[in-house]
Structure formats: C-alpha cells, structure tokens
Design a protein around this motif. Structure first.
Motif, mmCIF file in Angstrom:
data_model
loop_
_atom_site.group_PDB
_atom_site.id
_atom_site.type_symbol
_atom_site.label_atom_id
_atom_site.label_comp_id
_atom_site.label_asym_id
_atom_site.label_seq_id
_atom_site.Cartn_x
_atom_site.Cartn_y
_atom_site.Cartn_z
ATOM 1 N N ARG B 24 6.642 11.815 7.508
ATOM 2 C CA ARG B 24 5.488 11.829 6.619
ATOM 3 C C ARG B 24 5.607 12.921 5.577
ATOM 4 N NH1 ARG B 24 0.381 11.154 10.175
ATOM 5 N NH2 ARG B 24 0.523 8.923 10.454
ATOM 6 N N LEU B 33 6.048 3.554 1.270
ATOM 7 C CA LEU B 33 4.873 3.214 0.471
ATOM 8 C C LEU B 33 4.958 1.763 0.020
ATOM 9 C CD1 LEU B 33 4.436 6.408 -1.711
ATOM 10 C CD2 LEU B 33 3.033 5.638 0.196
ATOM 11 N N ARG B 53 -5.738 3.080 1.711
ATOM 12 C CA ARG B 53 -4.885 3.707 2.711
ATOM 13 C C ARG B 53 -3.856 4.636 2.082
ATOM 14 N NH1 ARG B 53 -2.839 2.697 8.045
ATOM 15 N NH2 ARG B 53 -0.622 2.864 7.708
ATOM 16 N N HIS B 54 -3.350 4.232 0.945
ATOM 17 C CA HIS B 54 -2.325 5.058 0.286
ATOM 18 C C HIS B 54 -2.823 5.617 -1.045
ATOM 19 C CE1 HIS B 54 -0.001 2.437 3.037
ATOM 20 N NE2 HIS B 54 0.578 3.602 3.297
ATOM 21 N N ALA B 57 -1.390 9.059 -2.102
ATOM 22 C CA ALA B 57 -0.027 9.004 -2.628
ATOM 23 C C ALA B 57 -0.024 8.381 -4.020
ATOM 24 C CB ALA B 57 0.856 8.191 -1.686
#
Ligand SMILES: Nc1ncnc2c1ncn2[C@@H]1O[C@H](COP(=O)(O)OP(=O)(O)OP(=O)(O)O)[C@@H](O)[C@H]1O
Ligand SMILES: [Mg+2]
Lengths: 246, 400
Positions: B24, B33, B53-54, B57
């Motif tokens: 991670r 991703l 959720r991402h 990022a």
C-alpha cells in the motif's frame, strides 16, 4: 376594497453582514384578500414576512399596516395575528394556555370566557383534544395548527401565515384551506400567506407575488392563473415544477 | 460490479497481511489502482473506474498532473472512463473550479451519457464560481476590531440594562404587563430547589474555615475565638459569595439556556407579535426572583456556615456549642449580617441580568445556546468578584 391594509414600498430586506436578499419589493394587500408570497426555498419569504410584521427593520423602503408607517409591535394590542414557520409555541405553557395568553393580556373577559374562546379556536383547527398537552408533546403539523389558533385568538382582521399547510396530510391541509376561505367570507379576514402547496394556491389565493433568489426581488405578481400562464419561462417553470412535486 | 470488486480483492487477500500493507505504501500500489491519469497536450486523460474507494489516490494523481499546468486550457478527457460515482465527479468538478481560479479554462469532455448526466448534476456544466478569498486581518486591524467589539458590547449592555430599568418602571405603573404568576415558579426553582446544595457547601466552607484556623488558635490558647473568625468571615464574605457562585451555575445558566432556546425557536418574536414585551414578561420576573431568593439562601448559608464552625469547635477545639454561641453574640454584629445580605441582593440581580442578556443575545441554534450558557457562567463569576470588591470598598467607606 378601499385603502390597502398592507403596503410595501420599494422594500429591501436582508441579514446583517450579507448582501440584501430582496430589493425593490412593492405591493399592496387589500382588505379581505388572500395574498400569497411564493418562491423557492431560501428565496427570502420568511425574511420578507418578518420585515412586514416589524420584527426586522428593512434595509430600505417602508411598510405600512392599516395606514400606519412602520407600526410598533410591543406594548399594545396587536392589530394582526402571526403564525411562524415552526409554530413558535411557548414551550412552558400548554396548548390551551398558549391560545389564551393574548386573551388574558388584552381583554377583560372573565377566566371561563377566555378558556371557552381558546377552546373554540382550538376546535377550529381540530385540536380540541390537545389543549392540555405541552407543545413538546405535539407533532409538527399539530404545532402549526395550534399556532394558527393562537394567531386567530384576538379576532384579528389580518393574519400572516408562514407555510401553514406544509407537512400536513392532504385532508387536514384541505380542511385548513376551507377554514381560511370561510373566515375570509364570513369575517372579511385578510390573509398574507407563504405557501408551496399548489392546490391551496389555486383554491384560495386571490393574488400573489413570486420571489426570485437570483433576481433578488419579485419576478412576477398577479393572480395565480395568470402567473401559471406567464410568458416568462422561469415563472411558468415554478408553477409546473410545483405541480409535479404535489 | 460485484465481479470487478472480487477480481480486485483476490490478489490482495491471498497475500500475507504485512506484504499487503507494505504494498500500500510503495509505489507498486499504482498498479492496483483501477484507473489511470495521463497528461497529454492540452488535456488530462482519465481511464478506468473512478470511485469513492480510490478517491484519495485519484485526487493526488490529478493534483500531480495539473499542479504545474500553465497555458490557457486543460481539458479533462473522460472518454475512457468505464464507471464513475458522485464522489469522483465532485472531485473533477472541484478541480475544474480550481483551474479556472488560475485562469486555465477546463472542460469535462467525453464519457458516457450517464456520466454526462452526473457531471451536470454536480454543476460541471455551469461556469465555475470563483470562491471569494478570505482577507486575512492584519494585526492592527484585528486590534482595532477587538476594541470596537468591546465598545459595542458595553454599548449593548448599557442599552440592555436601560431597557430593563425602563421596563421595571413601566411594570410599577401597570403591573398587568408583567408575568408575576411565573415569579412563584421561578423563585421555587432558583430558591427551594437550591437549598440542599447551598446548605451542604456553606456548611463545608464554615467547617474548613474553622479547621484551618484551629492550629493557630490552639497555639495561643484562644480556642473560643474560632466563633469570631468563622462568624465574621462567613456572614460578611463567604456565605454571600458561595451562594452567588451556586446561583450562577444553577439559575444564571438555566436562564441563558431557557431564554436562548426561546430566542432561536422564535418564541420571543412570537411574544412580541402578541403585544407582550419580552423585557417585562420574561426578564423582570427572573431578575426579581433572584433578587428575592439570593438573600434568603444567603441567610441560610450564614446559619449553616456558622454551624460548620461550631462542629469543628466541639470536635477538635473543646469549645462547647454554648460557649461558641455566647462568643458569637459578642463578635458578630447585625451590620455583618446585613452587609452580606445587601451584597447578595446585588449578586442576585447581576446573575439574573447576565443570564437573561445572554439568552436574548443567542443566535445560531443549539450550539449557540450552549455557547451562551458557558459565557453566562464565566461572566457571572467575573461580575460577582468585581461587585464584591466594590461593595467591600463601599461598606468600608460607610464604616460598616
Ligand atoms: N437568522 C438568520 N441569520 C442570517 N441569515 C438568515 C437567517 N435566517 C435566514 N437567513 C438567510 O436568509 C435567506 C432566506 O431565508 P428565509 O428563511 O427567508 O427563506 P424562505 O424563503 O422562507 O425559505 P423556506 O421556504 O425554506 O422557508 C437564506 O439564504 C438564509 O440563509
Ligand atoms: Mg421560510
């Protein structure tokens, strides 16, 4: 239809520290008329009502009620009744005491007569059973109805109602419309009402103004039918959207 | 959706836990991703799945790509996006606004019908409104603002006390305009309900006073003078002060909370529309109740505080209650008691006024009520100490 009972002249209203919500609002409300203030949520309907009844001083412009400029509220028998959007019942008094309070203060009636009148007013709004309850024991719609009873306590010839029927079921809401119409016909009551219920608007309202948040003022005024057929797309859209919602 | 989730989870769950957390942090994470962000000439191309959720990022990647962006135009190309949720679209719209703040035009282009709809919903089609920049106050301006707000507060206070005084005069002329029925309930709540705690605390204060001085008195064989020490300090100072402190916490705070709640629920406005004056109807009965109750409670405090001293005398100084009482009669004058009671009336009025003023000044819902309650207690304690000083100097000048 003699001289207007409520007059607003190029009124600007708003809250301190922000640009005015509404500017250049002018209208007359005639005696015995049901006059509606319409507009989207947050457009300033409640704020305008507070300025009309003298709770908020307008940024500019003036208000006259029954010919009196900027009437004072306190320490005299009120010339009109007010129902606030959230009811604003006195939490430490029972529903019946809420309604009888103005009667005790402003009339010389004996106590049992005061109670009889207060009970009758509660019966008008279908709350005769709830007289001994505290406001905290009522539902939202019951609070509003109790607040209407209180606004009518002193037999005013003019009432201001802020969304009396929102949150009520259709049957109770229609009952309220009937009540308002009957009071208008029988007693010549003048009503200034804030409402979203298209049903009520077409059923009871004589004339209305539509507030627009973006224009910061009145975007249209007239009879509800005229506004619904307006050639201004935004005005028509308000009525169509409201129709779809209800 | 379920299948892609599983597909994504599978390698992670088969890996050992520590390896997973390590991956991670490492840059290898980028491989997992479900989306990619690539910068091309005049646009940023997004592909894959953009979800909450991402979102972290995604935000980091987008910021990296656009941070050094210059020129007039940088579009976000969404043609390769297979799925996006509200959170992701919100970020894209936000990014667009940030870019336009830097005078870089940005459009969200491409993407499915559904995605376009979502973008419209989140306001991606509208011209982004630049957020007004907060102007930081300079030191001098802040100081000036501080002074102005103190002056305003003083002005408000003078106006408030003036309106209460005017209301009081009006009520004397026409008693019906006030609400004296509520006086009984209010006095009961402020007075009768507070008796146990007033008794307990004043007893303990008398007890502690006596105990503290016991050693010194024994040293000189002046045991019986414990009555003088306790009698005078309790009646003149400690009972009025302790009682006022208790009343600040009980009644001052209660008034602020009660009236503050009435204010935010428009009950005070409703009262005005019924032609009733809030000052006469709500404030005067409260101030009057405390002005009456404070000396009564203080008198109780006097008696029980002195009794606390007697207890120490009997228990550890061999002073019989009879001797204690006899000494008390010669030591404590009537003036000690009445000055204490006059003080307590002043404290009661101050607590009532402060509680009501704070209640009336409340705005901003439940949080506002809480804030005002806190401010009330602190202001009351402050006012009590100031008043106590003034009274003491005043009585001294009068020679009582
Ligand atoms: N006490 C207040 N202090 C500051 N601003 C306020 C206050 N009350 C309302 N406003 C602001 O005034 C604007 C209009 O509010 P108002 O209550 O008049 O709207 P409204 O038209 O009655 O809406 P609704 O239909 O939701 O009741 C809102 O933008 C609101 O943020
Ligand atoms: Mg409103």
């Amino acid at each position: 239809m003699t001289s207007p009972i409520v007059e607003a002249r190029s009124l600007a209203v708003g809250w301190p520290g922000a640009a005015p919500l509404l500017e250049g609002v002018s209208f007359d409300v005639h005696r015995g008329e049901i006059f509606a203030i319409l507009g989207g949520s947050g457009s300033g309907k409640s704020t305008l009502m507070r300025a009309l009844i003298g709770l908020e001083s307008p940024v500019s412009g003036e208000v006259a009620i029954a010919g009196e400029l900027a009437p004072k509220l306190e320490a005299r028998r009120p010339t009109f009744g007010v129902m606030f959007q959230q009811g604003a019942l006195f939490g430490s008094l029972t529903v019946l005491q809420n309604v009888s309070l103005p009667l005790e203060r402003w009339t010389d009636l004996p106590r049992d007569a005061v109670l009889a009148i207060a009970r009758a007013k509660l019966r008008l709004v279908g709350l005769e059973e709830a007289g001994d309850k505290l406001p905290s024991e009522l539902s939202g719609g019951m609070k509003k109805r109790a607040a209407i009873a209180r606004a009518l306590a002193l037999e005013p010839s003019l009432v201001f109602l802020d969304e009396p029927s929102s949150g009520l079921d259709p049957v109770t809401s229609a009952g309220l419309d009937d009540l308002i119409l009957t009071l208008k016909r029988a007693l010549g009551l003048t009503v200034v009402i804030v409402t979203h219920e298209l049903g009520s608007i077409f059923a009871i309202v004589d004339r209305c103004i539509l507030l627009d948040h973006e224009q910061r003022g009145v975007s249209a005024s007239g009879a509800p039918r005229e506004l619904a057929d307006s050639d201004q797309p935004k005005v028509r859209a308000f009525f169509q959207r409201a129709a779809r919602a209800s | 959706m379920a299948s892609t989730l599983q597909g994504r989870m599978a390698p992670a769950s088969s890996a050992p836990a520590d390896a997973m957390s390590a991956s991670r942090k490492s840059s290898a994470r980028a491989k997992h991703l479900p989306f990619s962000v690539e910068r091309e000439e005049g646009r940023v191309v997004l592909t894959g799945e953009l979800t909450m959720r991402h979102a972290g990022a995604l935000w980091r990647r987008l910021s990296e790509e656009v941070d050094d962006a210059s020129g007039q135009r940088l579009d976000l190309d969404l043609s390769g996006v297979t799925h996006a949720d509200g959170a992701a679209v919100a970020l894209l719209v936000e990014l667009r606004a940030a870019l336009s703040g830097r005078a870089i035009e940005c459009d969200l282009v491409g993407g499915s019908e559904l995605l376009r709809e979502l973008v419209t919903l989140y306001g991606g089609e509208r011209a982004p409104t630049p957020r007004p920049k907060r102007v930081k106050e300079r030191g001098v301006a802040r100081f000036g603002g501080g002074v102005a707000s103190v002056l305003q507060a003083i002005e408000r206070w003078v106006a408030f006390v003036g309106s209460v005084a005017a209301g009081a005069a009006g009520v004397v002329a026409r008693p019906r305009t006030s609400n004296f029925r509520s006086l009984i309930t209010l006095s009961e709540r402020a007075g009768a309900d507070g008796v146990p705690i007033v008794l307990l605390l004043n007893f303990l204060v008398g007890f502690v006073m006596a105990y503290q001085s016991a050693g010194q008195l024994e040293l000189y064989g002046a045991n019986v003078y414990v009555a003088d020490v306790v009698g005078i300090s309790v009646t003149r100072e400690l009972a009025p002060l302790m009682t006022a402190i208790i009343m600040s916490g009980r009644s001052g705070a209660a008034f602020a909370a009660e009236l503050g709640t009435m204010k935010v629920s428009e009950e005070i406005d409703a009262l005005r529309t019924l032609g009733l004056e809030p000052v006469r109807y709500l404030i005067l009965p409260r101030v009057l109740a405390l002005a009456l109750v404070a000396p009564a409670l203080t008198l109780l405090g006097d008696v029980i505080g002195v009794a606390g001293g007697a207890a120490v005398g009997a228990l550890s100084l061999e002073v019989t209650p009879r001797a204690y009482l006899a000494e008390l009669r010669t030591a404590v004058f009537f003036s000690d008691v009445w000055t204490g009671l006059v003080k307590s009336v002043g404290f009661g009025i101050a607590i009532g006024l402060i509680g009501c003023q704070q209640g009336f000044a409340t705005s901003g819902g439940a949080a506002g009520v809480g804030r005002r309650t806190t401010v009330t207690v602190v202001t009351c304690l402050f006012a009590i100490v100031i008043l106590d000083t003034l009274f003491t100097v005043f009585f001294r000048m009068l020679g009582v």
